[in-house]
Design an enzyme around this catalytic site. Sequence first.
Site, PDB file in Angstrom:
ATOM      1  N   THR A  73     -14.365  -0.794  -0.677  1.00 42.72           N
ATOM      2  CA  THR A  73     -15.256   0.374  -0.602  1.00 42.72           C
ATOM      3  C   THR A  73     -14.566   1.524   0.132  1.00 42.72           C
ATOM      4  O   THR A  73     -14.601   2.671  -0.323  1.00 42.72           O
ATOM      5  CB  THR A  73     -16.560  -0.019   0.137  1.00 42.72           C
ATOM      6  OG1 THR A  73     -17.161  -1.102  -0.557  1.00 42.72           O
ATOM      7  CG2 THR A  73     -17.519   1.147   0.212  1.00 42.72           C
ATOM      8  N   ASN A 142     -18.806  -6.730 -11.879  1.00 48.31           N
ATOM      9  CA  ASN A 142     -19.179  -7.760 -10.899  1.00 48.31           C
ATOM     10  C   ASN A 142     -20.430  -8.543 -11.295  1.00 48.31           C
ATOM     11  O   ASN A 142     -20.601  -9.681 -10.884  1.00 48.31           O
ATOM     12  CB  ASN A 142     -19.387  -7.130  -9.519  1.00 48.31           C
ATOM     13  CG  ASN A 142     -20.211  -5.859  -9.564  1.00 48.31           C
ATOM     14  OD1 ASN A 142     -19.845  -4.901 -10.241  1.00 48.31           O
ATOM     15  ND2 ASN A 142     -21.318  -5.851  -8.863  1.00 48.31           N
ATOM     16  N   GLN A 170     -13.101  -7.174  -8.716  1.00 48.05           N
ATOM     17  CA  GLN A 170     -13.529  -8.415  -9.377  1.00 48.05           C
ATOM     18  C   GLN A 170     -12.498  -8.919 -10.376  1.00 48.05           C
ATOM     19  O   GLN A 170     -12.711  -9.954 -11.023  1.00 48.05           O
ATOM     20  CB  GLN A 170     -14.873  -8.205 -10.098  1.00 48.05           C
ATOM     21  CG  GLN A 170     -16.038  -8.001  -9.156  1.00 48.05           C
ATOM     22  CD  GLN A 170     -16.405  -9.247  -8.351  1.00 48.05           C
ATOM     23  OE1 GLN A 170     -15.976 -10.365  -8.661  1.00 48.05           O
ATOM     24  NE2 GLN A 170     -17.197  -9.068  -7.312  1.00 48.05           N
ATOM     25  N   SER A 190      -9.844  -6.057  -3.043  1.00 49.32           N
ATOM     26  CA  SER A 190     -10.559  -6.520  -1.855  1.00 49.32           C
ATOM     27  C   SER A 190     -10.126  -7.944  -1.523  1.00 49.32           C
ATOM     28  O   SER A 190     -10.117  -8.812  -2.406  1.00 49.32           O
ATOM     29  CB  SER A 190     -12.056  -6.481  -2.178  1.00 49.32           C
ATOM     30  OG  SER A 190     -12.789  -7.026  -1.111  1.00 49.32           O
ATOM     31  N   HIS A 192     -11.555 -10.383   0.349  1.00 46.83           N
ATOM     32  CA  HIS A 192     -12.497 -11.514   0.399  1.00 46.83           C
ATOM     33  C   HIS A 192     -12.917 -12.015  -0.976  1.00 46.83           C
ATOM     34  O   HIS A 192     -13.579 -13.039  -1.080  1.00 46.83           O
ATOM     35  CB  HIS A 192     -13.706 -11.186   1.279  1.00 46.83           C
ATOM     36  CG  HIS A 192     -14.677 -10.192   0.721  1.00 46.83           C
ATOM     37  ND1 HIS A 192     -15.870 -10.570   0.176  1.00 46.83           N
ATOM     38  CD2 HIS A 192     -14.639  -8.838   0.639  1.00 46.83           C
ATOM     39  CE1 HIS A 192     -16.546  -9.485  -0.205  1.00 46.83           C
ATOM     40  NE2 HIS A 192     -15.818  -8.429   0.061  1.00 46.83           N
ATOM     41  N   THR A 228      -5.356   1.069  14.484  1.00 51.84           N
ATOM     42  CA  THR A 228      -4.502  -0.109  14.657  1.00 51.84           C
ATOM     43  C   THR A 228      -4.790  -1.102  13.549  1.00 51.84           C
ATOM     44  O   THR A 228      -5.948  -1.399  13.258  1.00 51.84           O
ATOM     45  CB  THR A 228      -4.768  -0.733  16.046  1.00 51.84           C
ATOM     46  OG1 THR A 228      -4.519   0.271  17.027  1.00 51.84           O
ATOM     47  CG2 THR A 228      -3.862  -1.927  16.307  1.00 51.84           C
ATOM     48  N   CYS A 316     -28.765  -5.343  -2.600  1.00 52.98           N
ATOM     49  CA  CYS A 316     -28.216  -4.314  -1.719  1.00 52.98           C
ATOM     50  C   CYS A 316     -28.032  -4.925  -0.334  1.00 52.98           C
ATOM     51  O   CYS A 316     -28.320  -6.100  -0.119  1.00 52.98           O
ATOM     52  CB  CYS A 316     -29.121  -3.091  -1.693  1.00 52.98           C
ATOM     53  SG  CYS A 316     -30.775  -3.470  -1.148  1.00 52.98           S
TER      54      CYS A 316
HETATM   55  N1  PLP Z   1     -16.078  -3.151  -6.471  1.00 49.56           N
HETATM   56  C1  PLP Z   1     -16.606  -4.248  -7.003  1.00 49.56           C
HETATM   57  C2  PLP Z   1     -16.599  -4.409  -8.483  1.00 49.56           C
HETATM   58  C3  PLP Z   1     -17.156  -5.238  -6.186  1.00 49.56           C
HETATM   59  O1  PLP Z   1     -17.698  -6.333  -6.726  1.00 49.56           O
HETATM   60  C4  PLP Z   1     -17.137  -5.043  -4.788  1.00 49.56           C
HETATM   61  C5  PLP Z   1     -17.752  -6.050  -3.891  1.00 49.56           C
HETATM   62  O2  PLP Z   1     -18.726  -6.684  -4.218  1.00 49.56           O
HETATM   63  C6  PLP Z   1     -16.563  -3.873  -4.291  1.00 49.56           C
HETATM   64  C7  PLP Z   1     -16.040  -2.946  -5.152  1.00 49.56           C
HETATM   65  C8  PLP Z   1     -16.529  -3.603  -2.803  1.00 49.56           C
HETATM   66  O3  PLP Z   1     -15.633  -4.464  -2.150  1.00 49.56           O
HETATM   67  P1  PLP Z   1     -15.639  -4.580  -0.538  1.00 49.56           P
HETATM   68  O4  PLP Z   1     -16.595  -5.673  -0.227  1.00 49.56           O
HETATM   69  O5  PLP Z   1     -14.235  -4.937  -0.175  1.00 49.56           O
HETATM   70  O6  PLP Z   1     -16.041  -3.259  -0.019  1.00 49.56           O
END
Ligand code: PLP
Length: 372
Positions: A73, A142, A170, A190, A192, A228, A316
Amino acid sequence: MKKKIYLDYNATVPLLKEVKNSLIDCMDVGPLNASSIHYYGRKGKEIIDIARTNIGELIKTNKNNIIFTGSATEAINLLFSNFDTIVVSSIEHLAVLSSSKSDHIISVNKDGIVNLNFLEFYLKKLTNNSKKILVSVMWVNNETGVIQPIEDVVEIAKNHGCLVHCDAAQALGKVKINLEEIELDFLTISGHKIGAPTGIGALIYNDKIHLKPQILGGGQEQGMRAGTENILGIKGFGEAAKFINNATENNYSEVKSLRNYFEDKIKTLSPETIIFGEKANRVANTILMALPKIPGDLALMKLDLESFSVSSGSACSSGKVSKSHVVSAMGYDNLATNSVRFSFPPNDAILNLENLITKKELDRLARCWSNL
Ligand code: PLP
């Protein structure tokens, strides 16, 4: 108590054991601030450099074009703060839709695939004015798991002199990403979503294009993102990338066969179920579906009571189920609060590590769904 069955890997992938162990080792190295000149500072820099190399190797890009951020994000916000005109698809994640504030929106068809003719038509109209335009289309949705025709998007955008960003949060770990083979200017990812800790993302950028930073300070990340460095997050991202890169051939066939097994059971037991994007090219691990008479929040609660952790795909941050803009954009507005997402491990390597989902459990899940 029944065993918990987690089928929400698109929300987040559990920290991989390999990653966790590497983080413990990293914590034992000492106080790591990569800006320091001394031994520990150099160690910190080295850890960041190795992670950059691993991620660069996974997606075939120059490691120096990777800017670490606190999330995908944030990476998207950093990029978008550099553009006034951004063209997006109607099914983008809120990270894109909210931060672009765009009213240049490209529709999708019933299968959830971006309408390329409309994109072409729209850009022809828009590029009459001389402003630099950014086109932003996600690689994999997603909610539905539908894979977008990203090569075609790039070709159309480039024909109209636009720059192109792809939200690949994704896609990483679920499809092959090779930035040597596709002319993208920007990619965001991302940690995670592939088994690294939360709180780490990255913007991969074309260094021929000058970008302004959003966060100013000590000049870290080539001056593009001060603060940092989150060494543990970066280390974890790098280790998860190495794990996926080393996994033989990056296979998805076992995940796909489990997902298809579940889908077939659902179709047999509840033929009234609608599976979104069923006919489209989808990643192996995702199913978004709805029952016409059952609200999504009710389905989620009942499945949770049966120990299945699944998601609406459109939740959300408050945890409430909101109307899915993706399902609406696909033309199913009447089902936009009914959709439920089941997401399996992103690839066979992670599926085999976790080894948590059996056909017997999927049979029980399909029965629960049919009794909602
Ligand atoms: N874009 C997509 C398609 C996602 O599924 C997500 C997270 O669910 C994001 C962006 C945002 O990722 P982050 O959790 O690293 O902000």
